[in-house]
Design a protein around this motif. Structure first.
Motif, PDB file in Angstrom:
ATOM      1  N   GLY A  81      -2.074  12.338   9.871  1.00 37.73           N
ATOM      2  CA  GLY A  81      -3.396  12.220   9.885  1.00 37.73           C
ATOM      3  C   GLY A  81      -4.278  11.993  11.125  1.00 37.73           C
ATOM      4  O   GLY A  81      -5.368  12.531  11.526  1.00 37.73           O
ATOM      5  N   ASP A 103      -7.267  13.632  13.147  1.00 35.34           N
ATOM      6  CA  ASP A 103      -8.411  13.076  13.447  1.00 35.34           C
ATOM      7  C   ASP A 103      -8.836  13.018  14.962  1.00 35.34           C
ATOM      8  O   ASP A 103      -9.956  13.170  15.414  1.00 35.34           O
ATOM      9  CB  ASP A 103      -8.612  11.556  12.897  1.00 35.34           C
ATOM     10  CG  ASP A 103      -8.424  11.597  11.412  1.00 35.34           C
ATOM     11  OD1 ASP A 103      -8.682  12.500  10.750  1.00 35.34           O
ATOM     12  OD2 ASP A 103      -7.881  10.633  10.974  1.00 35.34           O
ATOM     13  N   THR A 156      -5.438  10.729  -1.728  1.00 32.67           N
ATOM     14  CA  THR A 156      -6.322   9.811  -0.751  1.00 32.67           C
ATOM     15  C   THR A 156      -6.319   8.384  -1.080  1.00 32.67           C
ATOM     16  O   THR A 156      -6.083   8.292  -2.263  1.00 32.67           O
ATOM     17  CB  THR A 156      -7.831  10.349  -0.482  1.00 32.67           C
ATOM     18  OG1 THR A 156      -8.272  10.624  -1.629  1.00 32.67           O
ATOM     19  CG2 THR A 156      -7.647  11.555   0.624  1.00 32.67           C
ATOM     20  N   ASP A 157      -6.332   7.455  -0.147  1.00 32.80           N
ATOM     21  CA  ASP A 157      -6.613   6.328  -0.509  1.00 32.80           C
ATOM     22  C   ASP A 157      -7.415   5.734  -1.794  1.00 32.80           C
ATOM     23  O   ASP A 157      -8.650   6.313  -1.888  1.00 32.80           O
ATOM     24  CB  ASP A 157      -7.193   5.144   0.409  1.00 32.80           C
ATOM     25  CG  ASP A 157      -6.125   4.966   1.506  1.00 32.80           C
ATOM     26  OD1 ASP A 157      -4.860   5.371   1.333  1.00 32.80           O
ATOM     27  OD2 ASP A 157      -6.188   4.571   2.489  1.00 32.80           O
ATOM     28  N   HIS A 187       0.781  -1.286   0.057  1.00 31.18           N
ATOM     29  CA  HIS A 187       0.044   0.049  -0.027  1.00 31.18           C
ATOM     30  C   HIS A 187       1.097   1.400  -0.028  1.00 31.18           C
ATOM     31  O   HIS A 187       0.726   2.373  -0.580  1.00 31.18           O
ATOM     32  CB  HIS A 187      -0.712  -0.024   1.361  1.00 31.18           C
ATOM     33  CG  HIS A 187      -1.692   1.101   1.454  1.00 31.18           C
ATOM     34  ND1 HIS A 187      -3.005   1.376   0.851  1.00 31.18           N
ATOM     35  CD2 HIS A 187      -1.674   2.058   2.001  1.00 31.18           C
ATOM     36  CE1 HIS A 187      -3.466   2.593   1.222  1.00 31.18           C
ATOM     37  NE2 HIS A 187      -2.654   3.051   2.065  1.00 31.18           N
ATOM     38  N   GLY A 204      -3.530  11.296   2.507  1.00 28.81           N
ATOM     39  CA  GLY A 204      -4.627  12.233   2.581  1.00 28.81           C
ATOM     40  C   GLY A 204      -4.348  13.575   2.934  1.00 28.81           C
ATOM     41  O   GLY A 204      -5.026  14.735   2.747  1.00 28.81           O
ATOM     42  N   VAL A 205      -3.316  13.710   3.988  1.00 27.65           N
ATOM     43  CA  VAL A 205      -2.955  14.767   4.560  1.00 27.65           C
ATOM     44  C   VAL A 205      -2.241  15.978   3.613  1.00 27.65           C
ATOM     45  O   VAL A 205      -2.281  16.961   3.648  1.00 27.65           O
ATOM     46  CB  VAL A 205      -1.960  14.772   5.827  1.00 27.65           C
ATOM     47  CG1 VAL A 205      -1.662  15.866   6.532  1.00 27.65           C
ATOM     48  CG2 VAL A 205      -2.935  13.866   6.595  1.00 27.65           C
ATOM     49  N   HIS A 248       0.997   4.175  -2.720  1.00 28.81           N
ATOM     50  CA  HIS A 248       0.887   5.867  -2.508  1.00 28.81           C
ATOM     51  C   HIS A 248       2.053   6.499  -3.548  1.00 28.81           C
ATOM     52  O   HIS A 248       1.917   7.534  -3.849  1.00 28.81           O
ATOM     53  CB  HIS A 248       1.167   6.123  -1.059  1.00 28.81           C
ATOM     54  CG  HIS A 248      -0.406   6.161  -0.367  1.00 28.81           C
ATOM     55  ND1 HIS A 248      -1.230   7.233  -0.673  1.00 28.81           N
ATOM     56  CD2 HIS A 248      -0.688   5.565   0.765  1.00 28.81           C
ATOM     57  CE1 HIS A 248      -2.109   7.098   0.282  1.00 28.81           C
ATOM     58  NE2 HIS A 248      -2.122   6.106   1.249  1.00 28.81           N
ATOM     59  N   SER A 276      -0.336  10.321   5.841  1.00 26.44           N
ATOM     60  CA  SER A 276      -1.932   9.766   5.659  1.00 26.44           C
ATOM     61  C   SER A 276      -2.492   9.472   7.082  1.00 26.44           C
ATOM     62  O   SER A 276      -1.729   9.911   7.968  1.00 26.44           O
ATOM     63  CB  SER A 276      -2.002   8.515   4.855  1.00 26.44           C
ATOM     64  OG  SER A 276      -1.418   7.444   5.529  1.00 26.44           O
ATOM     65  N   GLY A 277      -3.422   8.898   7.320  1.00 25.84           N
ATOM     66  CA  GLY A 277      -4.141   8.637   8.645  1.00 25.84           C
ATOM     67  C   GLY A 277      -3.199   7.727   9.371  1.00 25.84           C
ATOM     68  O   GLY A 277      -3.402   7.474  10.646  1.00 25.84           O
ATOM     69  N   GLY A 278      -2.457   6.951   8.539  1.00 32.30           N
ATOM     70  CA  GLY A 278      -1.814   5.709   9.416  1.00 32.30           C
ATOM     71  C   GLY A 278      -0.399   5.812   9.366  1.00 32.30           C
ATOM     72  O   GLY A 278       0.507   5.211  10.098  1.00 32.30           O
ATOM     73  N   ASP A 322      -8.979  21.816   8.119  1.00 33.71           N
ATOM     74  CA  ASP A 322      -8.464  22.415   7.152  1.00 33.71           C
ATOM     75  C   ASP A 322      -9.307  23.880   6.717  1.00 33.71           C
ATOM     76  O   ASP A 322      -8.984  25.064   6.593  1.00 33.71           O
ATOM     77  CB  ASP A 322      -8.386  21.897   6.004  1.00 33.71           C
ATOM     78  CG  ASP A 322      -7.555  22.513   4.707  1.00 33.71           C
ATOM     79  OD1 ASP A 322      -7.284  23.485   4.753  1.00 33.71           O
ATOM     80  OD2 ASP A 322      -7.294  21.530   3.641  1.00 33.71           O
ATOM     81  N   GLY A 373      -9.805  15.946   8.992  1.00 30.48           N
ATOM     82  CA  GLY A 373      -8.673  16.722   8.452  1.00 30.48           C
ATOM     83  C   GLY A 373      -9.120  17.713   7.528  1.00 30.48           C
ATOM     84  O   GLY A 373      -8.759  18.804   7.547  1.00 30.48           O
ATOM     85  N   LEU A 374     -10.091  17.420   6.754  1.00 26.39           N
ATOM     86  CA  LEU A 374     -10.666  18.529   5.881  1.00 26.39           C
ATOM     87  C   LEU A 374     -11.383  19.628   6.670  1.00 26.39           C
ATOM     88  O   LEU A 374     -11.111  20.688   6.203  1.00 26.39           O
ATOM     89  CB  LEU A 374     -11.490  17.780   4.714  1.00 26.39           C
ATOM     90  CG  LEU A 374     -12.267  18.716   3.904  1.00 26.39           C
ATOM     91  CD1 LEU A 374     -11.090  19.200   2.845  1.00 26.39           C
ATOM     92  CD2 LEU A 374     -13.121  17.951   2.766  1.00 26.39           C
ATOM     93  N   ASN A 380      -4.125  18.830   2.484  1.00 26.06           N
ATOM     94  CA  ASN A 380      -4.365  20.031   3.141  1.00 26.06           C
ATOM     95  C   ASN A 380      -3.941  21.349   2.445  1.00 26.06           C
ATOM     96  O   ASN A 380      -2.775  21.415   2.051  1.00 26.06           O
ATOM     97  CB  ASN A 380      -3.423  19.825   4.437  1.00 26.06           C
ATOM     98  CG  ASN A 380      -3.664  20.916   5.499  1.00 26.06           C
ATOM     99  OD1 ASN A 380      -3.032  21.959   5.637  1.00 26.06           O
ATOM    100  ND2 ASN A 380      -4.670  20.889   6.410  1.00 26.06           N
TER     101      ASN A 380
HETATM  102  O1  KG4 Z   1      -4.412   8.438   2.458  1.00 30.01           O
HETATM  103  P1  KG4 Z   1      -5.440   8.293   3.440  1.00 30.01           P
HETATM  104  O2  KG4 Z   1      -6.904   8.566   2.469  1.00 30.01           O
HETATM  105  O3  KG4 Z   1      -5.809   7.123   3.933  1.00 30.01           O
HETATM  106  C1  KG4 Z   1      -4.697   6.465   4.667  1.00 30.01           C
HETATM  107  O4  KG4 Z   1      -4.152   5.611   4.049  1.00 30.01           O
HETATM  108  O5  KG4 Z   1      -5.055   6.806   5.912  1.00 30.01           O
HETATM  109  O6  KG4 Z   1      -5.567   9.620   4.475  1.00 30.01           O
HETATM  110  C2  KG4 Z   1      -6.538   9.709   5.508  1.00 30.01           C
HETATM  111  C3  KG4 Z   1      -6.160  10.962   6.520  1.00 30.01           C
HETATM  112  C4  KG4 Z   1      -7.189  11.087   7.372  1.00 30.01           C
HETATM  113  O7  KG4 Z   1      -6.428  11.221   8.735  1.00 30.01           O
HETATM  114  C5  KG4 Z   1      -7.760  12.530   7.110  1.00 30.01           C
HETATM  115  O8  KG4 Z   1      -8.141  13.274   8.427  1.00 30.01           O
HETATM  116  C6  KG4 Z   1      -6.573  13.114   6.505  1.00 30.01           C
HETATM  117  O9  KG4 Z   1      -5.999  12.184   5.583  1.00 30.01           O
HETATM  118  N1  KG4 Z   1      -6.919  14.282   5.639  1.00 30.01           N
HETATM  119  C7  KG4 Z   1      -6.521  15.427   5.682  1.00 30.01           C
HETATM  120  C8  KG4 Z   1      -7.125  16.298   4.761  1.00 30.01           C
HETATM  121  N2  KG4 Z   1      -8.068  15.624   4.011  1.00 30.01           N
HETATM  122  C9  KG4 Z   1      -7.831  14.498   4.580  1.00 30.01           C
HETATM  123  N3  KG4 Z   1      -5.802  16.220   6.727  1.00 30.01           N
HETATM  124  C10 KG4 Z   1      -5.601  17.601   6.605  1.00 30.01           C
HETATM  125  N4  KG4 Z   1      -6.142  18.215   6.044  1.00 30.01           N
HETATM  126  C11 KG4 Z   1      -6.942  17.829   4.804  1.00 30.01           C
HETATM  127  N5  KG4 Z   1      -7.470  18.570   3.864  1.00 30.01           N
END
Ligand code: KG4
Ligand code: ZN
Length: 315
Positions: free
Chosen positions: A148, A152, A281-282, A97, A250-251, A101, A121-123, A169, A165-166, A254
């Motif tokens: 992320g 969260d 994002t994923d 994974h 995902g981050v 990315h 990302s979230g993880g 933001d 996150g969004l 931002n």
């Molecule tokens: O890559 P992703 O879609 O999934 C994972 O592999 O984790 O990332 C998800 C993360 C979440 O923690 C979400 O809150 C964050 O990305 N995220 C953001 C924004 N959009 C999504 N964090 C900050 N600003 C954003 N605009």
């Protein structure tokens, strides 16, 4: 679920977000995630095939993710992938994974390696030197929470739901990022990150101030995360003498991160690139691109007894 022609032409890229199903729990519930993968995966395959306007027997490779991640959802994807490959008599290849990315860059940018990937990302929070496709060195990563995850958790504490996150933001645009001087963990030290202390600092601030504007708190928190990420990314790029930084995960969506990383990179003669949000994002397009690349250029396939690896590493 995505269908790719060659290694980068996206014919279909379908995402079923489970965010709403997990929102009230403040994070992903593994059992709910597994069950919904099972429920959605076949309809999503049908939608992708319809959108790409192909027949299943035109496929040449099936490339599901085999890690890192939650074991249940990984098993669902792997099982469907193996069944399809076996049934169609075509090769099957498990994809990491995290490497997927990185292939968000391959899908959308003209400039190839070497580059520095800031994977947030979230993880995961990783600084990875992409020397070439398939050749990675991790230069730094988080010692506790991912970037992320910090967004969260702060979102959950402030009643914004999950994922936050969004929302943070957006709300930060109406706040003063200098209102609270939150700690910048490990800012002057090396290339690793630590975000757990920052989350505690936000909790303490919430307990102590009664007249604090939520927007100011969020903008100050976001600024602390963004400054840390940007400082370390520039430091890492300098260390490996690399002029291109790609922000993915995902981050990387931002808006403040995009602005600050862009500015700081320009000021130091570097270039910051941001793949389109749908590949940040994923998504399965990045996984398909990675699998297709490894199959086409490295001749790789996996055996049908490949199992999920929840804590798979990269580089
Ligand atoms: O890559 P992703 O879609 O999934 C994972 O592999 O984790 O990332 C998800 C993360 C979440 O923690 C979400 O809150 C964050 O990305 N995220 C953001 C924004 N959009 C999504 N964090 C900050 N600003 C954003 N605009
Ligand atoms: Zn991811």
């Amino acid at each position: 679920m995505a269908i790719i022609r060659g290694t980068r032409k996206v014919l279909a890229n379908k995402v079923f977000s489970q965010a709403e199903l997990h929102e009230k729990y403040g994070g992903v519930v593994p059992e709910i995630a597994s069950r919904n993968h099972l429920k959605k995966i076949s309809p999503l395959l049908q939608e992708a095939v319809n959108q790409a306007q192909i027949e299943l027997d035109q496929l040449n490779l099936i490339a599901p993710t085999y890690g890192p991640g939650l074991v249940g959802p990984l098993l669902v994807g792997l099982s469907l992938g193996k069944s399809l490959a076996y049934g169609l008599g075509i090769p099957f290849l498990g994809v990491n994974h995290l490497e997927g990315h990185i292939f968000a860059h391959h899908l959308s940018q003209k400039i190839g390696p070497p580059f520095l990937a800031l994977l947030i990302s979230g993880g995961h929070t990783h600084l990875t030197h992409v020397k070439d496709w398939g050749d990675y060195q991790t230069l730094g990563q988080t010692r506790d929470d991912a970037a992320g995850e910090a967004f969260d958790k702060v979102g959950f504490m402030t009643g914004l739901g999950y994922p936050a996150g969004l929302k943070i933001d957006h709300k930060s645009k109406g706040g003063d990022p200098r209102r609270i001087d939150f700690p910048r963990p490990l800012l002057n030290e090396g290339l690793d990150f630590s975000f757990a202390g920052l989350k505690t600092a936000v909790t303490n601030e919430l307990k102590k101030s009664t007249d604090l504007k939520l927007e100011d708190l969020l903008a100050s928190f976001q600024e602390a995360v963004v400054e840390t990420l940007v400082t370390k990314a520039i430091r890492a790029a300098r260390k490996i003498d690399c002029e291109v930084i790609t922000a993915i995960g995902g981050v990387a969506a931002n808006s403040r991160l995009r602005q600050k990383l862009g500015e700081e990179a320009r000021a130091t003669g570097m270039e910051a690139l941001f793949p389109p949000l749908q590949f940040c994002t994923d998504n399965a397009a990045m996984i398909g691109s990675c699998g297709a690349y490894r199959h086409q250029y490295f001749g790789e396939t996996s055996s049908l007894d490949l199992g999920p690896v929840p804590s798979l590493h990269l580089g």
